[in-house]
Design an enzyme around this catalytic site. Structure first.
Site, PDB file in Angstrom:
ATOM      1  N   ASP A  84       0.950  -1.231  -0.207  1.00  0.00           N
ATOM      2  CA  ASP A  84      -0.177  -0.460   0.421  1.00  0.00           C
ATOM      3  C   ASP A  84       1.043   1.219   0.117  1.00  0.00           C
ATOM      4  O   ASP A  84       1.503   1.624   0.649  1.00  0.00           O
ATOM      5  CB  ASP A  84      -1.593  -0.135   1.494  1.00  0.00           C
ATOM      6  CG  ASP A  84      -1.903  -1.611   1.110  1.00  0.00           C
ATOM      7  OD1 ASP A  84      -2.709  -1.187   0.024  1.00  0.00           O
ATOM      8  OD2 ASP A  84      -2.247  -2.209   2.073  1.00  0.00           O
TER       9      ASP A  84
ATOM     10  N   LYS B 135       0.459  -7.555  -3.162  1.00  0.00           N
ATOM     11  CA  LYS B 135      -1.422  -6.887  -3.777  1.00  0.00           C
ATOM     12  C   LYS B 135      -1.512  -5.601  -3.985  1.00  0.00           C
ATOM     13  O   LYS B 135      -0.125  -4.302  -3.115  1.00  0.00           O
ATOM     14  CB  LYS B 135      -2.181  -7.467  -2.149  1.00  0.00           C
ATOM     15  CG  LYS B 135      -3.848  -6.348  -2.515  1.00  0.00           C
ATOM     16  CD  LYS B 135      -4.704  -6.669  -1.752  1.00  0.00           C
ATOM     17  CE  LYS B 135      -4.534  -6.116  -0.186  1.00  0.00           C
ATOM     18  NZ  LYS B 135      -5.554  -4.460  -0.499  1.00  0.00           N
TER      19      LYS B 135
ATOM     20  N   ASP C  43      -6.535  -6.025  -6.136  1.00  0.00           N
ATOM     21  CA  ASP C  43      -8.075  -5.293  -6.035  1.00  0.00           C
ATOM     22  C   ASP C  43      -8.267  -4.043  -5.498  1.00  0.00           C
ATOM     23  O   ASP C  43      -8.366  -3.147  -4.983  1.00  0.00           O
ATOM     24  CB  ASP C  43      -6.513  -4.960  -3.871  1.00  0.00           C
ATOM     25  CG  ASP C  43      -8.074  -5.459  -3.087  1.00  0.00           C
ATOM     26  OD1 ASP C  43      -9.319  -5.337  -3.707  1.00  0.00           O
ATOM     27  OD2 ASP C  43      -8.100  -4.695  -1.630  1.00  0.00           O
TER      28      ASP C  43
ATOM     29  N   LYS D 263     -11.908  -3.516  -6.210  1.00  0.00           N
ATOM     30  CA  LYS D 263     -12.947  -3.972  -5.467  1.00  0.00           C
ATOM     31  C   LYS D 263     -14.395  -2.742  -6.800  1.00  0.00           C
ATOM     32  O   LYS D 263     -15.192  -2.340  -6.057  1.00  0.00           O
ATOM     33  CB  LYS D 263     -13.166  -3.633  -4.538  1.00  0.00           C
ATOM     34  CG  LYS D 263     -12.760  -4.370  -3.484  1.00  0.00           C
ATOM     35  CD  LYS D 263     -12.423  -2.931  -1.818  1.00  0.00           C
ATOM     36  CE  LYS D 263     -11.489  -4.301  -0.720  1.00  0.00           C
ATOM     37  NZ  LYS D 263     -10.379  -3.550  -0.843  1.00  0.00           N
TER      38      LYS D 263
ATOM     39  N   HIS E  10     -17.657  -2.642  -8.600  1.00  0.00           N
ATOM     40  CA  HIS E  10     -18.896  -2.087  -8.800  1.00  0.00           C
ATOM     41  C   HIS E  10     -19.579  -1.612  -9.005  1.00  0.00           C
ATOM     42  O   HIS E  10     -19.710  -0.159  -9.508  1.00  0.00           O
ATOM     43  CB  HIS E  10     -19.158  -1.730  -6.995  1.00  0.00           C
ATOM     44  CG  HIS E  10     -20.382  -1.785  -6.308  1.00  0.00           C
ATOM     45  ND1 HIS E  10     -21.293  -1.452  -4.896  1.00  0.00           N
ATOM     46  CD2 HIS E  10     -21.985  -1.857  -7.261  1.00  0.00           C
ATOM     47  CE1 HIS E  10     -22.374  -1.449  -5.087  1.00  0.00           C
ATOM     48  NE2 HIS E  10     -22.807  -1.890  -6.197  1.00  0.00           N
ATOM     49  N   ASP E  11     -20.702  -1.496 -10.824  1.00  0.00           N
ATOM     50  CA  ASP E  11     -21.269  -0.639 -11.509  1.00  0.00           C
ATOM     51  C   ASP E  11     -22.069  -1.999 -12.160  1.00  0.00           C
ATOM     52  O   ASP E  11     -22.264  -2.857 -11.412  1.00  0.00           O
ATOM     53  CB  ASP E  11     -20.313  -0.143 -12.119  1.00  0.00           C
ATOM     54  CG  ASP E  11     -20.430   0.657 -12.835  1.00  0.00           C
ATOM     55  OD1 ASP E  11     -21.898   1.219 -12.964  1.00  0.00           O
ATOM     56  OD2 ASP E  11     -20.045   1.817 -13.334  1.00  0.00           O
TER      57      ASP E  11
ATOM     58  N   PRO F 269     -24.107  -4.247 -14.459  1.00  0.00           N
ATOM     59  CA  PRO F 269     -22.590  -5.531 -14.964  1.00  0.00           C
ATOM     60  C   PRO F 269     -22.052  -6.499 -16.052  1.00  0.00           C
ATOM     61  O   PRO F 269     -20.684  -5.684 -16.277  1.00  0.00           O
ATOM     62  CB  PRO F 269     -23.931  -6.522 -15.504  1.00  0.00           C
ATOM     63  CG  PRO F 269     -25.163  -6.607 -14.383  1.00  0.00           C
ATOM     64  CD  PRO F 269     -24.986  -4.936 -14.150  1.00  0.00           C
TER      65      PRO F 269
ATOM     66  N   THR G  15     -20.672  -2.544 -17.030  1.00  0.00           N
ATOM     67  CA  THR G  15     -19.768  -1.444 -17.154  1.00  0.00           C
ATOM     68  C   THR G  15     -18.390  -2.391 -16.110  1.00  0.00           C
ATOM     69  O   THR G  15     -17.207  -2.461 -16.289  1.00  0.00           O
ATOM     70  CB  THR G  15     -19.867  -0.613 -16.543  1.00  0.00           C
ATOM     71  OG1 THR G  15     -20.914   0.430 -16.967  1.00  0.00           O
ATOM     72  CG2 THR G  15     -18.940   0.398 -15.841  1.00  0.00           C
TER      73      THR G  15
ATOM     74  N   THR H 214     -15.091  -4.635   6.224  1.00  0.00           N
ATOM     75  CA  THR H 214     -14.979  -5.144   7.413  1.00  0.00           C
ATOM     76  C   THR H 214     -14.969  -3.705   8.666  1.00  0.00           C
ATOM     77  O   THR H 214     -14.780  -3.735   9.699  1.00  0.00           O
ATOM     78  CB  THR H 214     -13.022  -5.707   8.149  1.00  0.00           C
ATOM     79  OG1 THR H 214     -13.151  -5.199   7.388  1.00  0.00           O
ATOM     80  CG2 THR H 214     -13.911  -6.872   8.029  1.00  0.00           C
TER      81      THR H 214
ATOM     82  N   ARG I 292      -2.180 -10.131  11.937  1.00  0.00           N
ATOM     83  CA  ARG I 292      -1.360  -9.685  12.667  1.00  0.00           C
ATOM     84  C   ARG I 292      -0.550 -10.852  13.587  1.00  0.00           C
ATOM     85  O   ARG I 292      -0.872 -11.577  14.401  1.00  0.00           O
ATOM     86  CB  ARG I 292      -1.486  -8.794  13.940  1.00  0.00           C
ATOM     87  CG  ARG I 292      -1.897  -7.664  13.318  1.00  0.00           C
ATOM     88  CD  ARG I 292      -0.972  -6.179  12.184  1.00  0.00           C
ATOM     89  NE  ARG I 292      -1.465  -5.238  12.442  1.00  0.00           N
ATOM     90  CZ  ARG I 292      -2.017  -5.352  10.887  1.00  0.00           C
ATOM     91  NH1 ARG I 292      -2.283  -6.123   9.904  1.00  0.00           N
ATOM     92  NH2 ARG I 292      -2.055  -4.100  10.390  1.00  0.00           N
TER      93      ARG I 292
ATOM     94  N   GLN J 242      -6.309  -2.231  12.859  1.00  0.00           N
ATOM     95  CA  GLN J 242      -7.285  -2.777  12.495  1.00  0.00           C
ATOM     96  C   GLN J 242      -7.587  -3.649  14.211  1.00  0.00           C
ATOM     97  O   GLN J 242      -7.285  -3.721  14.808  1.00  0.00           O
ATOM     98  CB  GLN J 242      -6.809  -4.170  12.016  1.00  0.00           C
ATOM     99  CG  GLN J 242      -5.387  -4.577  10.712  1.00  0.00           C
ATOM    100  CD  GLN J 242      -6.725  -4.459   9.355  1.00  0.00           C
ATOM    101  OE1 GLN J 242      -8.041  -4.709   9.568  1.00  0.00           O
ATOM    102  NE2 GLN J 242      -6.157  -4.479   8.342  1.00  0.00           N
TER     103      GLN J 242
ATOM    104  N   GLY K 147      -0.274  -6.347   4.941  1.00  0.00           N
ATOM    105  CA  GLY K 147       0.712  -5.480   4.500  1.00  0.00           C
ATOM    106  C   GLY K 147       1.605  -4.752   5.088  1.00  0.00           C
ATOM    107  O   GLY K 147       2.915  -5.050   5.572  1.00  0.00           O
ATOM    108  N   ARG K 148       1.505  -3.695   6.970  1.00  0.00           N
ATOM    109  CA  ARG K 148       2.658  -2.870   6.885  1.00  0.00           C
ATOM    110  C   ARG K 148       3.174  -4.196   8.695  1.00  0.00           C
ATOM    111  O   ARG K 148       4.406  -3.290   8.377  1.00  0.00           O
ATOM    112  CB  ARG K 148       1.009  -1.915   8.054  1.00  0.00           C
ATOM    113  CG  ARG K 148       0.724  -0.570   6.938  1.00  0.00           C
ATOM    114  CD  ARG K 148      -0.134   0.042   7.861  1.00  0.00           C
ATOM    115  NE  ARG K 148      -1.197  -0.340   7.939  1.00  0.00           N
ATOM    116  CZ  ARG K 148      -2.428  -0.440   8.261  1.00  0.00           C
ATOM    117  NH1 ARG K 148      -2.522   0.917   9.251  1.00  0.00           N
ATOM    118  NH2 ARG K 148      -3.766  -1.200   8.818  1.00  0.00           N
TER     119      ARG K 148
HETATM  120  O1  C5P Z   1      -1.288  -3.235   6.714  1.00  0.00           O
HETATM  121  P1  C5P Z   1      -2.363  -3.979   6.613  1.00  0.00           P
HETATM  122  O2  C5P Z   1      -1.493  -5.606   7.028  1.00  0.00           O
HETATM  123  O3  C5P Z   1      -3.664  -3.551   7.824  1.00  0.00           O
HETATM  124  O4  C5P Z   1      -3.202  -4.247   5.158  1.00  0.00           O
HETATM  125  C1  C5P Z   1      -3.892  -5.064   4.672  1.00  0.00           C
HETATM  126  C2  C5P Z   1      -5.180  -4.424   3.582  1.00  0.00           C
HETATM  127  O5  C5P Z   1      -5.487  -5.493   3.264  1.00  0.00           O
HETATM  128  C3  C5P Z   1      -4.887  -3.380   3.134  1.00  0.00           C
HETATM  129  O6  C5P Z   1      -4.373  -3.544   1.531  1.00  0.00           O
HETATM  130  C4  C5P Z   1      -6.067  -3.074   2.932  1.00  0.00           C
HETATM  131  O7  C5P Z   1      -6.624  -2.185   2.169  1.00  0.00           O
HETATM  132  C5  C5P Z   1      -7.228  -4.161   2.750  1.00  0.00           C
HETATM  133  N1  C5P Z   1      -7.783  -4.703   3.392  1.00  0.00           N
HETATM  134  C6  C5P Z   1      -8.320  -5.072   4.911  1.00  0.00           C
HETATM  135  N2  C5P Z   1      -9.248  -5.497   5.408  1.00  0.00           N
HETATM  136  C7  C5P Z   1     -10.733  -5.425   4.294  1.00  0.00           C
HETATM  137  C8  C5P Z   1     -10.118  -6.076   2.939  1.00  0.00           C
HETATM  138  C9  C5P Z   1      -9.422  -5.188   3.008  1.00  0.00           C
HETATM  139  O8  C5P Z   1      -7.339  -4.824   5.464  1.00  0.00           O
HETATM  140  N3  C5P Z   1     -11.381  -6.087   4.851  1.00  0.00           N
END
Ligand code: C5P
Length: 241
Positions: free
Chosen positions: A13, A35, A61, A63, A65-66, A68, A70, A124, A185, A194, A214-215
């Site tokens: 990200d 990703k 990723d 996502k 949404h429009d 069908p 498009t 979420t 995590r 999160q 991610g992080r």
């Molecule tokens: O840094 P972190 O591990 O929180 O990143 C999780 C990745 O998953 C991010 O790209 C975030 O946008 C994505 N994501 C999420 N929760 C979701 C859907 C996608 O954290 N429900």
């Protein structure tokens, strides 16, 4: 039943191509896929997405949404990038999902190479109150299962879900759908924003096919070592399905 390994996706990200390339290079051969999402794609463009996707398996990723037509046309325009996984919103409905699947099947004669179509059910970030505000009178978990069932029936290969939804989705849908799980995590790491997290091993044990991290990887002093530690944790968990 066969041994099944949960695979690791690193979420890169960032709006910086150089940063994403640096992470992708460091993680090459360690993670199973990278990703890229809205931030990187809008900031750096599709050529940059393609350049990184040519190096490693890619979860694109966006996502979508429009209506069908498009969404399926948008997916077709993305097929030269050849992602391994792509996302659309289940709330777009069954026709949007089935048209999307048909478009991907049409664009790839080799089913092995066809990108897997994943549906996002309930974000979420939404709770029961925010669902009520948009006219959905259900708990997030009930709505996830309802939309997940509809999406898989309509042709989605899998779902993006929280680790806490895996058991309910497996009970409702069996082992077939690919479950891709963010909000992970490693024990002892910073939870950032999160809220409902699981460790890599817990998510693997619960039945995740892929985890998205991610992080904990990208903000580590040594991203490659952080990713390798997660892989080691996943490899210690072998489930049978
Ligand atoms: O840094 P972190 O591990 O929180 O990143 C999780 C990745 O998953 C991010 O790209 C975030 O946008 C994505 N994501 C999420 N929760 C979701 C859907 C996608 O954290 N429900």
């Amino acid at each position: 039943m066969s041994a099944h390994r949960t695979r690791l996706i690193a979420a890169l990200d960032t709006a910086s191509y150089d940063q994403a390339l640096q992470w992708a290079t460091a993680l090459d051969g360690i993670v199973d896929a990278i990703k890229l999402g809205l931030e990187f794609t809008y900031a750096c463009g599709l050529d940059a997405v393609k350049a990184l996707g040519n190096r490693q398996d890619l979860f694109l990723d966006l996502k979508l949404h429009d209506i069908p037509n498009t969404v399926s046309s948008g997916l077709r325009a993305l097929t030269p990038i050849k992602p391994r996984l792509m996302t659309i919103h289940a709330l777009g409905g069954a026709e949007m999902i089935s048209r999307s699947r048909a478009t991907l099947e049409d664009a790839f004669d080799n089913d092995e190479k066809r990108p897997k179509l994943l549906a996002v059910t309930v974000l979420t970030s939404m709770n029961e109150q925010s669902l009520n505000e948009i006219g959905i009178n259900a708990t997030p978990l009930d709505e996830v299962v309802r939309l997940g069932r509809m999406a898989i029936r309509a042709g989605a290969d899998g779902l993006v879900c929280s680790a806490h939804e895996i058991t309910a989705l497996r009970d409702a849908l069996g082992d077939g759908p690919e479950l891709v799980v963010p909000g992970i995590r490693p024990a002892g790491s910073n939870t950032d924003d999160q809220k409902r997290i699981m460790t890599p091993a817990q998510a693997a044990q619960a039945g995740a096919d892929w985890i998205v991290v991610g992080r904990p990887i990208t903000r580590a002093d040594d991203p490659a070592a952080a990713a390798q530690a997660i892989q080691n944790e996943l490899q210690a968990v072998t489930r049978c399905r």
